[in-house]
Design a protein around this motif. Structure first.
Motif, mmCIF file in Angstrom:
data_model
loop_
_atom_site.group_PDB
_atom_site.id
_atom_site.type_symbol
_atom_site.label_atom_id
_atom_site.label_comp_id
_atom_site.label_asym_id
_atom_site.label_seq_id
_atom_site.Cartn_x
_atom_site.Cartn_y
_atom_site.Cartn_z
ATOM 1 N N VAL A 138 9.479 6.197 3.647
ATOM 2 C CA VAL A 138 8.110 6.729 3.673
ATOM 3 C C VAL A 138 7.360 5.894 4.720
ATOM 4 N N PRO A 139 7.308 6.372 5.968
ATOM 5 C CA PRO A 139 6.829 5.521 7.062
ATOM 6 C C PRO A 139 5.344 5.184 6.998
ATOM 7 N N ILE B 42 0.886 -1.170 0.000
ATOM 8 C CA ILE B 42 0.000 0.000 0.000
ATOM 9 C C ILE B 42 0.922 1.217 0.000
ATOM 10 N N VAL B 43 1.026 1.841 -1.171
ATOM 11 C CA VAL B 43 2.129 2.774 -1.377
ATOM 12 C C VAL B 43 1.650 4.068 -2.046
ATOM 13 N N GLN C 262 0.384 -4.534 7.943
ATOM 14 C CA GLN C 262 1.541 -4.080 8.731
ATOM 15 C C GLN C 262 2.036 -2.764 8.175
ATOM 16 N N LYS C 263 2.243 -1.794 9.051
ATOM 17 C CA LYS C 263 2.766 -0.508 8.588
ATOM 18 C C LYS C 263 4.296 -0.601 8.541
ATOM 19 N N THR C 264 4.793 -1.219 7.497
ATOM 20 C CA THR C 264 6.240 -1.445 7.386
ATOM 21 C C THR C 264 6.979 -0.198 6.919
ATOM 22 N N GLY C 265 6.261 0.711 6.244
ATOM 23 C CA GLY C 265 6.935 1.800 5.545
ATOM 24 C C GLY C 265 7.627 1.263 4.299
ATOM 25 N N GLN D 193 9.370 -2.556 3.403
ATOM 26 C CA GLN D 193 9.286 -2.838 1.964
ATOM 27 C C GLN D 193 10.410 -2.050 1.305
ATOM 28 N N LEU D 194 11.242 -2.734 0.545
ATOM 29 C CA LEU D 194 12.369 -2.065 -0.119
ATOM 30 C C LEU D 194 12.135 -2.059 -1.619
ATOM 31 N N VAL D 195 12.351 -0.920 -2.230
ATOM 32 C CA VAL D 195 12.206 -0.805 -3.684
ATOM 33 C C VAL D 195 13.386 0.008 -4.202
#
Ligand SMILES: Cc1cc2nc3c(=O)[nH]c(=O)nc-3n(C[C@H](O)[C@H](O)[C@H](O)COP(=O)(O)OP(=O)(O)OC[C@H]3O[C@@H](n4cnc5c(N)ncnc54)[C@H](O)[C@@H]3O)c2cc1C
Length: 373
Positions: free
Chosen positions: A142-143, A52-53, A86-89, A229-231
């Motif tokens: 981006v938390p 969710i970004v 989960q709010k992983t950022g 989440q890593l991009v």
């Protein structure tokens, strides 16, 4: 004589978008039916990553992702555990100083629009994700971004809607005021919605939607290996090509302690088989960023089809047939933007004021007509 049932709204497709539309119409007091030929959430929704970004490819994309992310946030207290929210950022990873330039640009863009971010230098990036390789330049955290498990989210939205759900029934035709199923039965409904994702042109011929294939790999459980989440920042540029196809480093921590590794994009194919060459390219890109991934056990690989439009925005609104609406074309953002899609579609049908302008997503928009021509 064939059986006929009557509803206010009939929606073809029980992916996350159809489910979100159903939930929105039902909450407005409409009598809703959703018709699904396979299972709830069985198309791209089963295949997607569930990131969710908030995205900044265009103002319209930003507005839709931001609005929808806020709607997901509002829903958190109601989400059951199986949705695995989960709010992983997100950390947008910059490999070099040139990509750090993009980090600063992105930070300014988000700051001007009220999205919190934090610039990470090389040291703080390494501290946030110790399994990344040494020598990366930094990143942008981006938390507010999150992850969830899309099929259970779709099932939750439908359950919450309390609407009629017809599973195992394929829609054959969508017409003004009615839906004709492949078994010959008919549903009468004032509003009909095509929410069948990448196969939407089967029910609405001529639609500017094409399948874009993606691969994902899931690992065994590795607690503590990954936190965000890593991009990679090259993601939007689709810079890492395998012929006309592209792969990018994109890895997600699941609540099960598994890692979901992506991603790839391939146009011009409808073959759902796993393409070993693409998977190899995708994993070697991932290992370049996170060498330790190479030692983990992958337990499953699959593919799915995003519904791509020429201008990278979804189709939310009336088709050329009065009373037949479209909610498709969400490409790689349909999990994120599903809730906003439901709102904007219901706003149009019910003639309500909308929280953000819906004109950029109308199927009749000029940019789409021009780029499709
Ligand atoms: C590899 C990959 C990674 C992704 N990662 C993300 C991500 O991290 N974040 C994000 O926001 N998005 C992501 N996406 C995109 C997201 O998965 C899609 O945009 C979203 O799932 C689209 O949902 P939908 O309901 O429109 O379509 P679908 O999920 O495809 O649902 C359509 C439904 O319609 C049904 N159907 C089709 N034809 C008929 C018919 N004739 N009659 C009845 N039913 C029919 C299908 O069975 C299906 O269940 C990803 C996609 C892929 C492929």
């Amino acid at each position: 004589m064939t059986a006929k049932s009557t509803f206010d709204i009939a929606i073809a497709g029980a992916g996350i978008v159809g489910a979100a539309c159903a939930a929105e119409f039902a909450s407005a007091g409409m009598k809703v039916v959703v018709i699904e030929r396979d299972m709830v959430g069985s198309g791209a929704t089963a295949a997607g990553m569930g990131h969710i970004v908030v995205m900044d490819d265009s103002e319209a994309q930003f507005a839709l992702t931001r609005y929808s992310q806020q709607l997901w946030h509002e829903l958190i207290p109601q989400l059951p555990a199986e949705v695995e929210y989960q709010k992983t950022g997100t950390i947008w990873v910059a490999a070099d100083e040139e990509e750090m330039g993009e980090v600063y640009r992105k930070r300014e863009y988000y700051a001007a629009r009220g999205v919190a971010t934090e610039v990470l230098d090389a040291k703080s990036l390494a501290a946030a994700e110790p399994n990344l390789r040494a020598g990366l330049a930094g990143g942008l955290l981006v938390p507010g971004d999150a992850v969830l498990y899309p099929p259970t989210a779709a099932a939750f939205l439908l359950r919450n809607a309390g609407c009629d759900l017809w599973v195992g029934k394929a829609v054959a035709r969508l017409e003004r005021g009615r839906v004709i199923l492949q078994d010959g039965s008919e549903i009468l409904a004032g509003t009909v919605v095509n929410a069948t994702g990448s196969v939407a042109p089967e029910l609405t011929p001529g639609l500017a939607v094409a399948p874009r294939k993606g691969h994902l790999v899931i690992t065994d459980r590795y607690p503590g290996f990954l936190h965000h989440q890593l991009v990679e920042l090259g993601y939007l540029k689709s810079a890492h090509s395998v012929g006309s196809d592209s792969v990018a480093f994109n890895v997600q921590p699941r609540r099960t302690d598994q890692l979901l590794i992506g991603s790839s994009r391939q146009d011009g194919t409808q073959d759902a088989d796993v393409d070993r060459q693409i998977v190899r390219a995708m994993l070697s890109r991932a290992v370049e960023y996170m060498p330790g991934l190479g030692k983990l056990k992958a337990i499953r690989t699959w593919t799915g089809f995003r519904a791509a439009t020429p201008d990278k925005l979804p189709l939310i609104g009336s088709s050329e047939i009065p009373g037949v609406y479209l909610a498709t074309g969400h490409e790689g953002l349909g999990i994120t933007t599903s809730l906003a899609t439901g709102k904007l579609l219901a706003d149009q049908v019910l003639r309500r004021e909308s929280a953000i302008p819906f004109t950029p997503y109308l199927p009749s928009r000029a940019t789409l007509v021009q780029s499709h021509a």
